[in-house]
Motif scaffolding. Sequence first.
Motif, mmCIF file in Angstrom:
data_model
loop_
_atom_site.group_PDB
_atom_site.id
_atom_site.type_symbol
_atom_site.label_atom_id
_atom_site.label_comp_id
_atom_site.label_asym_id
_atom_site.label_seq_id
_atom_site.Cartn_x
_atom_site.Cartn_y
_atom_site.Cartn_z
ATOM 1 N N ILE A 6 0.948 -1.184 0.112
ATOM 2 C CA ILE A 6 0.056 -0.042 -0.137
ATOM 3 C C ILE A 6 0.784 1.089 -0.051
ATOM 4 N N TYR A 7 0.568 2.217 -0.664
ATOM 5 C CA TYR A 7 1.240 3.325 -0.908
ATOM 6 C C TYR A 7 0.400 4.677 -0.594
ATOM 7 N N GLY A 8 1.319 5.675 -0.203
ATOM 8 C CA GLY A 8 0.481 6.779 0.063
ATOM 9 C C GLY A 8 1.417 7.944 -0.191
ATOM 10 N N PHE A 31 4.395 4.578 -8.545
ATOM 11 C CA PHE A 31 3.813 3.521 -7.787
ATOM 12 C C PHE A 31 2.637 2.841 -8.427
ATOM 13 N N GLU A 32 1.785 3.357 -9.118
ATOM 14 C CA GLU A 32 0.792 2.748 -9.955
ATOM 15 C C GLU A 32 1.098 2.001 -10.903
ATOM 16 N N LYS A 38 -3.092 1.987 -4.015
ATOM 17 C CA LYS A 38 -3.289 3.430 -3.563
ATOM 18 C C LYS A 38 -3.940 3.358 -2.065
ATOM 19 N N GLY A 39 -3.392 3.851 -1.202
ATOM 20 C CA GLY A 39 -4.113 3.682 0.340
ATOM 21 C C GLY A 39 -4.871 5.151 0.283
ATOM 22 N N ALA A 40 -4.534 6.128 -0.117
ATOM 23 C CA ALA A 40 -5.086 7.391 0.069
ATOM 24 C C ALA A 40 -4.723 8.419 -0.911
ATOM 25 N N LYS A 62 -5.943 8.216 7.993
ATOM 26 C CA LYS A 62 -7.276 7.435 8.187
ATOM 27 C C LYS A 62 -7.414 6.497 6.983
ATOM 28 N N GLY A 63 -7.309 7.123 5.777
ATOM 29 C CA GLY A 63 -7.389 6.382 4.621
ATOM 30 C C GLY A 63 -6.427 5.372 4.435
#
Length: 73
Positions: A6-8, A31-32, A38-40, A62-63
């Motif tokens: 997961i990335y942000g 990252f895509e 995508k985490g947020a 939070k996301g």
Amino acid sequence: DLTGKIYGVVGSGDTFYEQFCTAVDDFEQQFEKTGAKKGATGVKVDLDAEEEDVENLRRFVKGMIETHDSTVG
């Protein structure tokens, strides 16, 4: 290959410059391509974080947590 990760992305910049916080967009695009999730939504902060930025960062965190929890459990 970052499948399952997961990335942000968060970045700060200065709207004085024509290309404000483009690194946030560039990192998200890269990252895509890796298969990561995508985490947020990325957050861009103009210079020093103000209250609106702090709220955006809280939503970002939070996301990320919610994405992690839905992926793990």
